[in-house]
Write an enzyme that holds these catalytic residues in place. Structure first.
Site, short mmCIF file in Angstrom:
data_model
loop_
_atom_site.label_atom_id
_atom_site.label_comp_id
_atom_site.label_asym_id
_atom_site.label_seq_id
_atom_site.Cartn_x
_atom_site.Cartn_y
_atom_site.Cartn_z
N LYS A 85 0.85 -1.20 0.00
CA LYS A 85 0.00 0.00 0.00
C LYS A 85 0.88 1.25 0.00
CE LYS A 85 -2.07 -1.89 3.51
NZ LYS A 85 -2.83 -1.99 4.76
N CYS A 181 -15.68 0.81 11.95
CA CYS A 181 -14.60 -0.14 12.23
C CYS A 181 -14.17 -0.17 13.69
CB CYS A 181 -13.40 0.15 11.33
SG CYS A 181 -12.74 1.80 11.46
N MET A 182 -14.42 0.91 14.42
CA MET A 182 -13.83 1.02 15.74
C MET A 182 -14.83 1.04 16.89
SD MET A 182 -10.44 1.36 15.83
CE MET A 182 -10.57 -0.25 15.09
N MET A 376 -10.86 -6.59 12.16
CA MET A 376 -12.30 -6.55 11.97
C MET A 376 -13.02 -7.85 12.33
SD MET A 376 -12.86 -3.54 11.49
CE MET A 376 -11.37 -2.68 11.93
N GLY A 413 -7.49 0.24 11.22
CA GLY A 413 -7.43 0.20 9.78
C GLY A 413 -7.16 1.54 9.12
N GLN A 414 -7.38 2.63 9.81
CA GLN A 414 -7.21 3.93 9.18
C GLN A 414 -6.07 4.69 9.83
OE1 GLN A 414 -10.75 6.06 7.56
NE2 GLN A 414 -11.72 5.06 9.27
#
Lengths: 725, 108
Positions: A85, A181-182, A376, A413-414
């Protein structure tokens, strides 16, 4: 020896990779790296914009364009490595379809919800936006206005947005995609520990004797941390790796104990491990007696669907009691988990008994330091908060927590899901530094820092991410601004809620994005956005590490950063447009001023001069607004957490460091969280909590929560959020 | 060393480290060398292979990474350094100009 440009680059690239791998390379290449001035490249550091790991990368700029990137060897996170990425970091800025002008749906030169997108100027764009926002405010009040943000906002952008919404428009309808997500991770943290933060850090990777992956394909999703885990596993032969998943994936390559389980039975496996620890008499009694209490959680809590959904109608405890629990003692807890024998759980999960026992033994053996990782698989579980609570249970039962190598750790994830969304609190119920809008003392604290009259911030939590789409569809949320998101692609129930909501004729939807995503195309107005090193910013990663970068290149002409958009838009509102007279009367000095003055320019955020920006540095936002806005917003935000266990260092220091893990106390970052908890006990009392003894009672006693598992769940995939890997 | 991709307006280069299962290092090396534009520069005793991939675009190199990374002998494939050159100007320039303006020469 003369070499050409390609060979020169190759020599640099090889030298960088060789340094990371710890191997020697031919002398020619090594000598070349010292002559890097000849490349005309200007190098600077930045946090990677792609995930929550928080790698630092060196960014090479030539002729105003990013042409090179490499992992930052000075970064304690990635130690010179990059991942696939990160490899694409420079490409993402230079797509052919970058947006460079605002686009409004129009027919015959006028806004029309059903018109075609046509280019307009920024001035015209803000004219229409301001008109629509004012209409919505006038007609239905602040609850008709809202915003959807992201864990990809910089800290300053999230903070500016939160202030614009909560103090300017006086609405709590701001939520980030980090809700998707969190939310479970945060719920788990708050229920068990009373504070939203990981108690470990990445240093545990080099200290642990065993790793357990619960619903995380770390090999492909967090490759840098996986490299560190791989290094640990290969360099210390006693280290073991267990991987649990509902399907076999790349992380199984390194697994000593790979387990495929029937969906939802991870909850039963977690209870089995607790039972195994108790049955084999390996409970850390000293730790448990000192630091834990036991609670039985409410079950049959529904699925967060619309109230009229049959599943919600059927659920008995999905109202206000959904998160409640009742005290139990250790004996009752032990009796409850005693049902979860190896035989029973093996039958439920499909995992052979010997594999379950090997897994449990890792946690039970007092000599083995265990780090649990999840992503996740837990956090988008239909019972995500429970899964988080249950894994904390086994770490707390054994006291394997907050010491090097012993760490339950939620991987994010972010890039700034922690730093911006969670810590700045860009949620419908939150304020910075773990404070919440429905607590009058917290509101007062925020109003004091923001220099606003009492009663500015509304007490009722606003619409969260899922509710926002429903309220758009129902026509209750009429002015809606989306930044840093492709929610039309990513969210649940888009066909039923999101898309009909965006296209509801009652609503005006603004989407800021660098590219024409499906979300942008579902909007009424698209604003072209600058990204990453086209602006200055700060991100906070999963291990509490705060990192900053400077603007390094100009954005394509016409594209403006989210920060510029938020603050420039605020100029369109006089305080009289948004605040009622009785509020203005409490602070008459705001009369006649714009939101730009009241929220940004005339506050602490506006108090840092342009002289503080090095002359050779780009900073489009600050030079436009006339003050060092990134520093101002950061310093004002930091005031919320300083002295309250969320201490951040002075802004300038972050430009010199490869990030620092908060709390930064006496100039030093914090690795271990137990120390931090003590700080919290002392200092939170200052911030308005009633008594010190109450704080001690709350914070020194992280409680074990255990949940009755609804075994009927195992054959059904319910709505709301599917388990996403 | 394998042949590089034919000239295009952009030249891309990435360096990478492959973390291998020790017993598989030699087969991984063969697999890397089978991909066009690769070159192996060093291998460590712990099974780390340092190599480069050349290509004509980000995606080109990305695809080559994908071919390599699925090899069962590789536990982890980490890119380290990436840079690209826009050479569209260079093709029309004569050698002298290349020498001074676009080619950066270095004498060691």
């Amino acid at each position: 020896m003369t070499i050409n440009r390609r060979e020169f680059i190759k020599a640099n690239a090889v030298a960088a990779a060789a340094a990371v791998a710890g191997v020697s390379v031919p002398a020619v290449a090594s000598n070349l790296i010292t002559s890097s001035d000849i490349t005309k490249l200007k190098w600077d550091k930045a946090a990677c914009r792609f995930c929550g790991t928080g790698c630092s990368v060196n960014v090479g700029v030539m002729d105003g364009k990013v042409v090179a990137t490499h992992g930052d060897i000075k970064s304690p996170v990635n130690k010179g490595l990059n991942c696939v990425k990160g490899y694409f970091l420079s490409k993402i800025m230079y797509g052919k379809d970058r947006l460079t002008t605002p686009l409004l749906r129009m027919t015959n030169g006028k806004y029309d919800k059903n018109g075609e997108f046509a280019p307009i100027s920024w001035d015209q764009a803000f004219d229409v936006m301001a008109e629509k926002a004012k209409d919505a405010l006038k007609k239905d009040g602040p609850t008709a206005v809202g915003m959807f943000g992201s864990g990809q906002w910089t800290v300053q952008e999230g903070y500016a947005a939160s202030k614009l919404m909560k103090a300017g428009f006086r609405t709590n309808n701001i939520d980030p995609n980090a809700r998707h997500c969190m939310a479970s991770a945060v719920g788990g943290f708050m229920r068990t520990f009373g504070i939203d933060e990981p108690m470990g850090c990445y240093d545990d990777l080099e200290a642990a004797d065993a790793f357990v992956l619960w619903g995380s394909n770390m090999a492909e999703m967090h490759p840098i941390l996986w490299t560190r885990l791989t290094d640990r596993r290969l360099s210390a032969p006693h280290v073991k790796v267990a991987v649990l998943s509902t399907f076999e994936h790349r992380s199984f390559d390194l697994a000593d104990n790979g387990m495929i389980f029937t969906p939802q039975t991870d909850l039963a496996i977690l209870n089995f491990i607790a039972n195994y620890i108790i049955q084999t008499d390996r409970v850390n009694k000293d730790f448990v007696n000192k630091h834990t209490n036991f609670r039985l959680g409410e079950t049959d809590i529904g699925y967060g669907l619309r109230p009229e959904h049959p599943l919600e109608q059927k659920a008995k405890n999905n109202g206000k009691t959904a998160g409640s629990s009742t005290p139990i003692d250790f004996k009752e807890y032990a009796k409850f988990v005693s049902t979860y024998t190896a035989e029973y759980v093996s039958k439920l999960s499909g995992v052979p008994e010997h594999k379950l026992e090997a897994l449990a033994e890792m946690y039970a053996d007092p000599k083995v330091k265990v780090t649990s990782f999840w992503t996740m698989g837990f956090n988008q579980h239909t019972r995500g908060v429970w899964a988080n609570n249950l894994v904390y249970n086994i770490h707390l039962l054994t006291g394997k927590i907050s010491t090097p190598g012993n760490s339950p750790f939620s991987l994010t994830g972010q890039p700034s899901a922690c730093g911006t969304a969670r810590e700045v609190g860009t949620f419908s119920h939150r304020l910075p530094a773990d404070m919440v809008v429905n607590n009058p003392k917290h509101r007062a604290y925020a109003e004091k820092i923001w220099e606003l009259p009492e009663g500015t911030i509304p007490p009722k939590p606003g619409y969260h991410a899922v509710l926002q789409n429903r309220m758009l569809k129902d026509g209750k949320l009429n002015f809606y601004w989306v930044q840093c998101n492709n929610n039309m692609q990513a969210a649940a129930n888009i066909n039923e809620e999101g898309y009909p909501g965006y296209r509801n004729p009652k609503n005006f939807i603004v989407v800021s994005d660098p590219y024409p995503t499906v979300t942008a195309q579902a909007a009424d107005l698209i604003l072209p956005t600058a990204m990453w090193v086209e602006k200055e910013g700060v991100y906070g990663n999963a291990e509490r590490r705060t990192q900053s970068w400077y603007q390094m290149v100009e954005a394509p002409t016409g594209a403006k950063s989210d920060l510029w958009q938020l603050v420039e838009f605020s100029k369109r509102f006089n305080i009289e447009d948004v605040w009622p007279e009785e509020l203005i009367a409490k602070k008459p000095s705001v009369r006649g001023k714009t939101l730009f003055d009241v929220l940004y320019k005339d506050t602490h955020a506006g108090s840092f001069s342009l002289d503080e920006i090095p002359e050779d540095r780009l900073n489009d936002e600050s030079r436009h607004f006339g003050f060092y806005i990134q520093k101002g917003l950061f310093e004002e935000y930091a005031a919320f957490g300083r002295g309250k266990a969320h201490d951040l260092a002075p802004y300038d220091r972050y430009h010199k460091e490869r990030g620092l893990r908060w709390p930064v106390v006496d100039g030093k970052e914090t690795k271990c969280a137990l120390k931090k908890v003590q700080i919290l006990i002392v200092n939170l009392a200052v911030a308005g909590t009633s008594t010190v003894s109450q704080m001690v009672a709350l914070l020194s006693l992280p409680y074990l929560t255990n949940r009755l598992q609804n075994l009927q769940m195992k054959n059904t995939t319910y709505g709301y959020q599917q388990v996403v890997y | 060393m394998n042949q590089t991709t034919p000239p295009a307006s952009e030249y891309h280069l990435a360096s990478l480290v492959a973390y291998c299962i020790l017993s598989e290092v030699e087969t991984v090396k063969l697999a890397i060398e089978a991909v066009e534009g690769t070159e192996i520069h060093a291998t460590s005793a712990e099974g780390k292979i340092v190599f480069t991939i050349e290509g004509v675009s980000h995606k080109d190199i990305g695809k080559k990474m994908d071919i390599i990374r699925v090899h069962e002998g590789i536990l982890n494939l980490s890119p380290v350094y990436h840079q690209f050159l826009d050479e569209s100007q260079e093709e029309s320039d004569d050698d002298n100009e290349k020498e001074t303006a676009l080619y950066h020469q270095v004498k060691v």
